[in-house]
Design a protein around this motif. Structure first.
Motif, PDB file in Angstrom:
ATOM      1  N   VAL A  85      16.568  21.073  -4.176  1.00 21.52           N
ATOM      2  CA  VAL A  85      17.470  20.089  -3.565  1.00 21.52           C
ATOM      3  C   VAL A  85      17.546  20.215  -2.033  1.00 21.52           C
ATOM      4  CG1 VAL A  85      19.546  21.469  -3.968  1.00 21.52           C
ATOM      5  CG2 VAL A  85      19.742  18.999  -3.855  1.00 21.52           C
ATOM      6  N   SER A  86      17.279  21.397  -1.495  1.00 23.29           N
ATOM      7  CA  SER A  86      17.382  21.557  -0.031  1.00 23.29           C
ATOM      8  C   SER A  86      16.374  20.694   0.713  1.00 23.29           C
ATOM      9  CB  SER A  86      17.200  23.028   0.363  1.00 23.29           C
ATOM     10  OG  SER A  86      15.870  23.440   0.143  1.00 23.29           O
ATOM     11  N   ASN A 141      16.660  26.014  -8.329  1.00 22.54           N
ATOM     12  CA  ASN A 141      17.302  24.698  -8.179  1.00 22.54           C
ATOM     13  C   ASN A 141      17.322  24.208  -6.744  1.00 22.54           C
ATOM     14  OD1 ASN A 141      18.131  24.071 -10.849  1.00 22.54           O
ATOM     15  ND2 ASN A 141      19.783  25.570 -10.701  1.00 22.54           N
ATOM     16  N   GLY A 189      26.813  28.435  -2.731  1.00 17.83           N
ATOM     17  CA  GLY A 189      27.207  28.204  -1.348  1.00 17.83           C
ATOM     18  C   GLY A 189      28.700  28.394  -1.127  1.00 17.83           C
ATOM     19  N   ASP A 231      23.501  12.542  -9.538  1.00 16.93           N
ATOM     20  CA  ASP A 231      22.535  13.629  -9.694  1.00 16.93           C
ATOM     21  C   ASP A 231      21.586  13.677  -8.503  1.00 16.93           C
ATOM     22  OD1 ASP A 231      22.797  14.496 -12.752  1.00 16.93           O
ATOM     23  OD2 ASP A 231      23.075  12.338 -12.610  1.00 16.93           O
ATOM     24  N   PRO A 232      21.128  14.911  -8.158  1.00 17.64           N
ATOM     25  CA  PRO A 232      20.231  15.043  -7.003  1.00 17.64           C
ATOM     26  C   PRO A 232      18.962  14.195  -7.110  1.00 17.64           C
ATOM     27  CG  PRO A 232      21.051  17.207  -7.660  1.00 17.64           C
ATOM     28  CD  PRO A 232      21.511  16.237  -8.713  1.00 17.64           C
ATOM     29  N   GLY A 235      14.184  22.352  -9.589  1.00 17.54           N
ATOM     30  CA  GLY A 235      14.485  21.425  -8.492  1.00 17.54           C
ATOM     31  C   GLY A 235      14.508  22.161  -7.171  1.00 17.54           C
ATOM     32  N   PHE A 257       8.953  21.469 -14.660  1.00 13.17           N
ATOM     33  CA  PHE A 257       9.158  20.623 -15.839  1.00 13.17           C
ATOM     34  C   PHE A 257      10.117  19.493 -15.466  1.00 13.17           C
ATOM     35  CE2 PHE A 257      13.510  21.478 -17.420  1.00 13.17           C
ATOM     36  CZ  PHE A 257      13.877  22.432 -16.471  1.00 13.17           C
ATOM     37  N   ASN A 275      29.646  19.208  -3.428  1.00 11.91           N
ATOM     38  CA  ASN A 275      30.248  19.149  -4.775  1.00 11.91           C
ATOM     39  C   ASN A 275      30.533  20.561  -5.267  1.00 11.91           C
ATOM     40  OD1 ASN A 275      27.341  19.595  -4.966  1.00 11.91           O
ATOM     41  ND2 ASN A 275      27.647  19.536  -7.171  1.00 11.91           N
ATOM     42  N   VAL A 294      12.991  17.111 -17.444  1.00  5.55           N
ATOM     43  CA  VAL A 294      13.727  17.120 -18.710  1.00  5.55           C
ATOM     44  C   VAL A 294      13.362  15.906 -19.574  1.00  5.55           C
ATOM     45  CG1 VAL A 294      15.783  16.027 -17.702  1.00  5.55           C
ATOM     46  CG2 VAL A 294      16.011  17.439 -19.754  1.00  5.55           C
TER      47      VAL A 294
HETATM   48  N1  NAP Z   1      13.502  19.176 -13.572  1.00  4.12           N
HETATM   49  C1  NAP Z   1      14.420  18.399 -14.108  1.00  4.12           C
HETATM   50  O1  NAP Z   1      14.182  17.697 -15.085  1.00  4.12           O
HETATM   51  C2  NAP Z   1      15.803  18.377 -13.509  1.00  4.12           C
HETATM   52  C3  NAP Z   1      16.856  17.718 -14.167  1.00  4.12           C
HETATM   53  C4  NAP Z   1      18.139  17.787 -13.604  1.00  4.12           C
HETATM   54  C5  NAP Z   1      18.329  18.445 -12.395  1.00  4.12           C
HETATM   55  N2  NAP Z   1      17.259  19.022 -11.782  1.00  4.12           N
HETATM   56  C6  NAP Z   1      17.427  19.755 -10.526  1.00  4.12           C
HETATM   57  O2  NAP Z   1      18.341  20.801 -10.748  1.00  4.12           O
HETATM   58  C7  NAP Z   1      18.995  21.117  -9.517  1.00  4.12           C
HETATM   59  C8  NAP Z   1      20.503  21.183  -9.748  1.00  4.12           C
HETATM   60  O3  NAP Z   1      20.952  19.889 -10.108  1.00  4.12           O
HETATM   61  P1  NAP Z   1      22.470  19.640 -10.545  1.00  4.12           P
HETATM   62  O4  NAP Z   1      22.545  18.280 -11.087  1.00  4.12           O
HETATM   63  O5  NAP Z   1      22.940  20.772 -11.363  1.00  4.12           O
HETATM   64  O6  NAP Z   1      23.217  19.652  -9.141  1.00  4.12           O
HETATM   65  P2  NAP Z   1      24.367  20.650  -8.666  1.00  4.12           P
HETATM   66  O7  NAP Z   1      23.823  22.043  -8.748  1.00  4.12           O
HETATM   67  O8  NAP Z   1      25.605  20.334  -9.409  1.00  4.12           O
HETATM   68  O9  NAP Z   1      24.535  20.215  -7.152  1.00  4.12           O
HETATM   69  C9  NAP Z   1      23.529  20.491  -6.222  1.00  4.12           C
HETATM   70  C10 NAP Z   1      23.782  21.851  -5.574  1.00  4.12           C
HETATM   71  O10 NAP Z   1      22.634  22.223  -4.837  1.00  4.12           O
HETATM   72  C11 NAP Z   1      23.041  23.088  -3.800  1.00  4.12           C
HETATM   73  N3  NAP Z   1      22.494  22.608  -2.530  1.00  4.12           N
HETATM   74  C12 NAP Z   1      22.626  21.378  -1.993  1.00  4.12           C
HETATM   75  N4  NAP Z   1      22.025  21.320  -0.796  1.00  4.12           N
HETATM   76  C13 NAP Z   1      21.497  22.540  -0.590  1.00  4.12           C
HETATM   77  C14 NAP Z   1      20.760  23.118   0.472  1.00  4.12           C
HETATM   78  N5  NAP Z   1      20.436  22.410   1.556  1.00  4.12           N
HETATM   79  N6  NAP Z   1      20.368  24.405   0.355  1.00  4.12           N
HETATM   80  C15 NAP Z   1      20.679  25.126  -0.744  1.00  4.12           C
HETATM   81  N7  NAP Z   1      21.403  24.627  -1.781  1.00  4.12           N
HETATM   82  C16 NAP Z   1      21.798  23.357  -1.693  1.00  4.12           C
HETATM   83  C17 NAP Z   1      24.563  23.065  -3.727  1.00  4.12           C
HETATM   84  O11 NAP Z   1      25.047  24.227  -4.400  1.00  4.12           O
HETATM   85  P3  NAP Z   1      25.432  25.550  -3.557  1.00  4.12           P
HETATM   86  O12 NAP Z   1      26.244  25.079  -2.393  1.00  4.12           O
HETATM   87  O13 NAP Z   1      26.177  26.372  -4.509  1.00  4.12           O
HETATM   88  O14 NAP Z   1      24.130  26.177  -3.151  1.00  4.12           O
HETATM   89  C18 NAP Z   1      24.898  21.840  -4.550  1.00  4.12           C
HETATM   90  O15 NAP Z   1      26.183  21.935  -5.094  1.00  4.12           O
HETATM   91  C19 NAP Z   1      18.552  20.068  -8.501  1.00  4.12           C
HETATM   92  O16 NAP Z   1      17.492  20.594  -7.732  1.00  4.12           O
HETATM   93  C20 NAP Z   1      18.040  18.947  -9.383  1.00  4.12           C
HETATM   94  O17 NAP Z   1      17.091  18.142  -8.740  1.00  4.12           O
HETATM   95  C21 NAP Z   1      16.016  18.994 -12.316  1.00  4.12           C
END
Ligand code: NAP
Length: 339
Positions: A249-250, A224, A181, A50-51, A247, A276, A326, A278
């Motif tokens: 992630v970038s 995200n 992406g 996970d990120p 999130g 928030f 991924n 989770v």
């Molecule tokens: N707040 C919380 O409690 C919580 C809990 C879980 C996850 N999150 C957040 O939710 C988001 C998604 O997490 P996930 O587990 O579902 O991961 P995911 O979407 O399966 O994987 C991350 C995706 O982010 C995109 N990404 C990566 N580097 C990037 C960049 N430089 N610029 C733009 N997009 C980029 C890519 O998708 P594309 O290539 O399609 O853009 C990548 O596949 C993350 O930010 C994570 O930290 C937050």
């Protein structure tokens, strides 16, 4: 030698600079211990990547403590019980827990959750039915609250969180537009996940393509990724829009954060923007599982898994998710299902 063989554990060797590298980690081997009183021995089948793990290997101030140098990497796992000294767990039971990057775990019974055999695949308890699915559910129901006819934009739309967020918004009757992406991810988001449209974040004129896909503007944004995508979406928000800050992630590999956005529009457009975590509401995971397991079983909630084989490849997998390599929920297969 133990009757269960050797345990491999991934330790953090040094704090990564930029994208994590395999040399930032090391693998430790030890004999698998027998469970003591009140303990359960499990074999890990699946490790979730996970990120948020990028934050744990950094010493930047965060909502959670970092992993110490020389300590095991934290992470959610799914596996099976090999031996137990408590009546609640028996060999062969399937369990999930936050048990870290290792092939075998010794756990107190209270840190494991049993999942049913014969239901959804074990791996789904780390993705669509796990923490990422519950994240989408919590963000959308507590903050986004999309209404029928509104337009919802979801970034990282093919990923673990985004794919569920968009499908839930569709169930609420919204027009749902993904940002992802690359062409393959966008096709999947539209054709398999059923979003109304998907914009490639790498396209030359993303603002124009997003505006075409959202002719009535944007009422809800499930954030995200941050960065350029965020800038473009914020410019197209409607008055009274809700922004779910899930999130960014970038930015996770950046040592220096870029200058922040100018937030004047939040006032003028009366935008609600809320972050928030989770884990603030752990009860939502069980609630989500109960709601969504039938949808996974009847195929109406779609998901995709991206599987990397071997615990030793977990560091590469972490680097990949932070670079968008991924495609779907990223998992490491640590062990095959027992024959
Ligand atoms: N707040 C919380 O409690 C919580 C809990 C879980 C996850 N999150 C957040 O939710 C988001 C998604 O997490 P996930 O587990 O579902 O991961 P995911 O979407 O399966 O994987 C991350 C995706 O982010 C995109 N990404 C990566 N580097 C990037 C960049 N430089 N610029 C733009 N997009 C980029 C890519 O998708 P594309 O290539 O399609 O853009 C990548 O596949 C993350 O930010 C994570 O930290 C937050």
């Amino acid at each position: 030698m133990s009757r269960f063989g050797l345990r491999r554990t991934v330790l953090l060797k040094q704090r990564p600079k930029g994208e994590p590298k395999p040399s930032d980690f090391q693998i430790d081997e030890s004999v698998v211990p027998e469970p003591g009183p009140g303990q359960v021995l499990t074999r890990t089948r699946w490790l979730s990547i996970d990120p948020y793990m990028r934050g744990r290997v950094s010493d930047r101030k965060s909502y959670a403590a970092p992993v110490e140098i020389g300590s095991m990497m934290t992470g959610e796992t799914a596996g099976e019980v090999l031996a137990s000294t408590v009546p609640e767990f028996a060999p062969g039971d399937l369990v999930v827990g936050s048990r870290g990057w290792q092939t075998h775990t010794i756990s107190n019974a209270s840190s494991l959750v049993k999942v049913p055999r014969g239901g959804p695949p074990l791996s789904t308890y780390l993705g669509v039915l796990g923490m990422p699915g519950a994240t989408a559910y919590t963000g959308l129901t507590d903050i986004g609250r999309p209404k029928s006819g509104e337009t919802v934009v979801v970034s990282a739309a093919s990923g673990a969180v985004g794919s569920v967020a968009g499908q839930l918004a569709k169930r609420a009757g919204a027009r749902v537009v993904g940002v992802a992406g690359g062409a393959d991810k966008c096709l999947y988001v539209q054709d398999e996940l059923g979003f109304d449209a998907c914009v490639d974040r790498q396209t030359i004129d993303m603002p124009a393509e997003l505006a075409d896909a959202c002719p009535k503007g944007i009422d809800v944004y499930f954030e995200n990724v941050g960065g350029d995508v965020q800038r473009v979406v914020f410019n197209q928000l409607n008055p009274f829009a809700r922004v779910i800050m899930c999130g960014m992630v970038s930015q996770y590999n950046e040592a220096e954060l870029p200058p922040g956005p100018n937030l004047g529009f939040v006032i003028g457009k009366r935008v609600l923007m809320q972050g928030f975590i989770v884990s603030d509401k752990p009860e939502r995971i069980a609630e989500w599982r109960q709601l969504a397991a039938p949808w996974v079983e009847d195929g109406s909630l779609r998901y995709r898994e991206d599987v990397i084989d071997g615990l030793e490849n977990a560091p590469d997998a972490l680097a990949g998710i932070l670079g968008g390599r991924n495609f779907g929920k990223l998992l490491v297969r640590v062990a095959e299902e027992a024959a």
